[in-house]
Design a protein around this motif. Structure first.
Motif, PDB file in Angstrom:
ATOM      1  N   UNK A 254       0.856  -1.187   0.000  1.00  0.00           N
ATOM      2  CA  UNK A 254       0.000   0.000   0.000  1.00  0.00           C
ATOM      3  C   UNK A 254       0.892   1.237   0.000  1.00  0.00           C
ATOM      4  N   UNK A 255       0.526   2.241  -0.778  1.00  0.00           N
ATOM      5  CA  UNK A 255       1.319   3.461  -0.823  1.00  0.00           C
ATOM      6  C   UNK A 255       0.684   4.547   0.031  1.00  0.00           C
ATOM      7  N   UNK A 256       1.483   5.554   0.373  1.00  0.00           N
ATOM      8  CA  UNK A 256       0.986   6.689   1.170  1.00  0.00           C
ATOM      9  C   UNK A 256       1.821   7.921   0.838  1.00  0.00           C
ATOM     10  N   UNK A 257       1.228   9.117   0.919  1.00  0.00           N
ATOM     11  CA  UNK A 257       1.993  10.341   0.666  1.00  0.00           C
ATOM     12  C   UNK A 257       3.080  10.520   1.724  1.00  0.00           C
ATOM     13  N   UNK A 258       4.229  10.951   1.284  1.00  0.00           N
ATOM     14  CA  UNK A 258       5.310  11.237   2.232  1.00  0.00           C
ATOM     15  C   UNK A 258       5.039  12.606   2.860  1.00  0.00           C
ATOM     16  N   UNK A 259       4.970  12.684   4.173  1.00  0.00           N
ATOM     17  CA  UNK A 259       4.594  13.945   4.840  1.00  0.00           C
ATOM     18  C   UNK A 259       5.745  14.945   4.930  1.00  0.00           C
ATOM     19  N   UNK A 260       6.403  15.188   3.832  1.00  0.00           N
ATOM     20  CA  UNK A 260       7.522  16.110   3.770  1.00  0.00           C
ATOM     21  C   UNK A 260       7.413  16.924   2.487  1.00  0.00           C
ATOM     22  N   UNK A 261       8.074  18.057   2.477  1.00  0.00           N
ATOM     23  CA  UNK A 261       8.077  18.916   1.283  1.00  0.00           C
ATOM     24  C   UNK A 261       9.214  18.465   0.374  1.00  0.00           C
ATOM     25  N   UNK A 262       8.901  17.526  -0.499  1.00  0.00           N
ATOM     26  CA  UNK A 262       9.906  16.968  -1.395  1.00  0.00           C
ATOM     27  C   UNK A 262       9.597  17.361  -2.837  1.00  0.00           C
ATOM     28  N   UNK A 263      10.622  17.721  -3.571  1.00  0.00           N
ATOM     29  CA  UNK A 263      10.443  18.035  -4.994  1.00  0.00           C
ATOM     30  C   UNK A 263      10.157  16.748  -5.763  1.00  0.00           C
ATOM     31  N   UNK A 264       9.241  16.780  -6.723  1.00  0.00           N
ATOM     32  CA  UNK A 264       9.002  15.581  -7.547  1.00  0.00           C
ATOM     33  C   UNK A 264      10.214  15.272  -8.405  1.00  0.00           C
ATOM     34  N   UNK A 265      10.252  14.049  -8.905  1.00  0.00           N
ATOM     35  CA  UNK A 265      11.339  13.633  -9.774  1.00  0.00           C
ATOM     36  C   UNK A 265      11.038  14.036 -11.218  1.00  0.00           C
TER      37      UNK A 265
END
Length: 307
Positions: A254-265
């Motif tokens: 199962x996937x989940x949003x990472x709760x950090x301000x990360x730039x997309x790839x």
């Protein structure tokens, strides 16, 4: 002897006239007369001589007439654009360097598209082990696909799409028992993904800004091995958003949003300029881009134009 001299010689031998040769070449009779003098010195023969009001070719000129015409036709064929591209007749192997996660999601669809138009075309996928190396320059890699970096300066690139990272864990992981915030995310044991065995990355920097730190309990070289390991343990891995959803579900993940301000790839493809105008290579690149950007691909086109 340069090609212009051959063209002048051909015109003179066809017309038997300096004036008519000049008209054919789009230049002046005086210029053609000077060229004829150069040709006479080069060949060691007068080529055209006076016969009353006309000029007639010497025996040597008659020998050269057909030979010069053949040479010019050969030169024109060399300089003419290649024949029209026909995918059905293409027999070629294309080599793509890509991360295993991209490979798993793209290879099947790409192969079907390619073989529908060009049944004699094969595709070889290479791991990212050659990333940043001279593969494109040396010709051992046709296209590099993924997050591009450390490329040789002449390499051509095309940005395709931007994709956020997501966390991935087994469906029964304790993380899913409540809201996943940065603290709970950092408290979980993680799987690092690095071909070089690196333990730290952008996620660690983002956590450090919040005064948090995670434990990277295991480092594996590929996304596939990370997903297999996450399925069997309480370790947390990373994946691409909305990528291989059926596979993720089938594996009990199962996937989940990472709760950090990360730039997309930024995903793109790169190739050497020697192949930029090659019809077969261009055809293959378009199919590869279409698979990445298609309904089953990872995302929508980047707003940035191709380089």
């Amino acid at each position: 002897m340069d090609l212009n001299l051959l063209r002048s010689l051909d015109a003179l031998l066809q017309e038997n006239s300096v004036t008519r040769a000049a008209e054919r070449l789009g230049t002046s009779p005086a210029a053609v007369s000077r060229t004829l003098a150069r040709l006479r010195r080069a060949v060691g023969d007068p080529l055209l001589v006076r016969a009353g009001q006309e000029m007639v070719p010497t025996p040597r000129a008659l020998e050269l007439r057909e030979e010069v015409g053949v040479l010019l036709r050969g030169c024109d064929n060399v300089l003419r654009p290649g024949p029209g591209f026909d995918a059905v007749r293409l027999r070629r192997t294309f080599t793509v360097q890509a991360a295993d996660l991209l490979l798993v999601g793209l290879a099947g669809t790409l192969t079907e598209r390619i073989h529908a138009e060009a049944p004699q075309v094969d595709v070889v996928f290479l791991p990212e082990a050659m990333e940043g190396g001279p593969g494109l320059r040396q010709g051992s890699v046709d296209v590099e696909l993924g997050v591009l970096g450390h490329l040789d300066p002449e390499i051509r690139t095309r940005r395709l799409t931007r994709m956020p990272l997501v966390g991935i864990a087994r469906s029964g992981h304790p993380l899913f028992d409540g809201r996943i915030d940065a603290r709970r995310f950092a408290a979980a044991d993680h799987i690092g993904i690095s071909r070089l065995g690196k333990r730290l990355g952008p996620i660690d920097s983002a956590l450090a800004e919040r005064g948090l730190r995670r434990r990277t309990a295991v480092v594996v070289p590929s996304h596939t091995s990370a997903m297999m390991l996450a399925r069997e343990t309480d370790l947390v891995a990373l994946s691409l958003a909305d990528w291989l959803p059926d596979t993720v579900t089938a594996m009990g993940l199962r996937t989940f949003p990472i709760p950090l301000d990360l730039a997309p790839l930024d995903l793109g493809m790169a190739w050497h300029p020697r192949n930029s105008t090659d019809p077969g290579h261009r055809w293959f690149r378009e199919h590869l881009a279409a698979v990445v950007l298609g309904p089953s691909g990872p995302g929508t086109p980047s707003s940035r134009p191709a380089d």
